[in-house]
Design an enzyme around this catalytic site. Structure first.
Site, mmCIF file in Angstrom:
data_model
loop_
_atom_site.group_PDB
_atom_site.id
_atom_site.type_symbol
_atom_site.label_atom_id
_atom_site.label_comp_id
_atom_site.label_asym_id
_atom_site.label_seq_id
_atom_site.Cartn_x
_atom_site.Cartn_y
_atom_site.Cartn_z
ATOM 1 N N GLU A 49 0.999 -0.971 0.025
ATOM 2 C CA GLU A 49 -0.344 -0.417 0.060
ATOM 3 C C GLU A 49 1.152 1.480 0.064
ATOM 4 O OE1 GLU A 49 -2.676 2.368 3.397
ATOM 5 O OE2 GLU A 49 -1.842 0.266 3.413
ATOM 6 N N ARG A 53 1.244 10.505 1.338
ATOM 7 C CA ARG A 53 1.346 11.368 2.120
ATOM 8 C C ARG A 53 2.397 12.090 1.792
ATOM 9 N NH1 ARG A 53 1.844 7.166 6.877
ATOM 10 N NH2 ARG A 53 -0.797 6.180 7.164
ATOM 11 N N LYS A 137 -10.948 -1.298 7.329
ATOM 12 C CA LYS A 137 -9.816 -1.143 8.181
ATOM 13 C C LYS A 137 -9.538 -0.445 9.482
ATOM 14 C CE LYS A 137 -5.757 2.019 7.286
ATOM 15 N NZ LYS A 137 -4.621 2.910 6.734
#
Length: 222
Positions: A49, A53, A137
């Site tokens: 993943e 950011r 999640k």
């Protein structure tokens, strides 16, 4: 609730490759992202993943897809419809968000990609379930009750499975993966910033290999 697009995409667990691990990649450049991904793959990881950011995150997704076609590459920290669409355009094969809102859920559903929306409370889980979502999640896992919380949630949300992220490590990985309502474990413990900064790719591969061995003993993704 507004009219929803049809939920046609497969669930995330059906596409994740290799052991039930979803390590996070945070890279400043596409080349760095590819080096991290290769180190993880060399350690037996089959899915990664890339988190949104850094400025080069989308380019990193594209670069990893090109360099390592056998690796499943998703995008995380998806916070808006624009993020979701940009990730799909960059080649992301699945999406992960740290939170859930109706607009965000609808945007991720609309991409047609498998995804896991972020939840931390029973109300957020119930909202995702209302949208037909059974894989989410659990974030931040360690601050939201961890293993004991997941055990408690299993009794109420019997059809929902979780990807705990946040506070997962080599020391507690087996405990999380042993839970029947956990289908994969995510986090950054396999890609520590100090090893990335010093380009210690061999050490990242060793961490990945150790985690893969633990995961394979407990559950293996499709």
């Amino acid at each position: 609730m507004s009219s929803l697009p049809p939920l046609l995409s497969p669930v995330l667990s059906s596409v994740i490759r290799g052991p039930a691990l979803l390590p996070i990649i945070q890279a400043d450049t596409p080349d760095e992202a590819v080096a991290i991904a290769k180190a993880l793959a060399d350690g037996g990881v089959g899915s990664v993943e890339v988190v949104l950011r850094t400025r080069q995150a989308l380019a990193a997704v594209t670069a990893i897809r090109s360099a390592l076609p056998d690796l499943l590459v998703g995008a995380g920290t998806v916070l808006s419809a624009a993020d979701a669409n940009a990730c799909k355009d960059a080649g992301a094969q699945f999406l992960v968000s740290p939170a859930s809102t109706p607009k965000l859920l609808e945007a991720m559903i609309a991409t047609g990609l498998p995804f896991a929306p972020g939840v931390a409370t029973p109300s957020e889980i119930a909202m995702a379930y209302e949208y037909g979502l059974t894989e989410v999640k659990f974030f931040p896992a360690h601050l939201s009750g961890g293993i004991e919380m997941l055990k408690a949630l299993r009794g109420v949300f019997q059809q929902v499975r979780f990807c705990p992220t946040g506070g997962i490590s080599q020391h507690n990985l087996a405990d999380f993966l042993a839970l029947p309502n956990v289908f994969v474990a995510g986090g950054s413990w396999l890609t520590p910033a100090n090893l990335v900064k010093t380009q210690q790719w061999g050490q990242i591969s060793e961490l990945a290999s150790a985690a893969s061995a633990i995961a394979r003993q407990l559950k293996t993704a499709a």
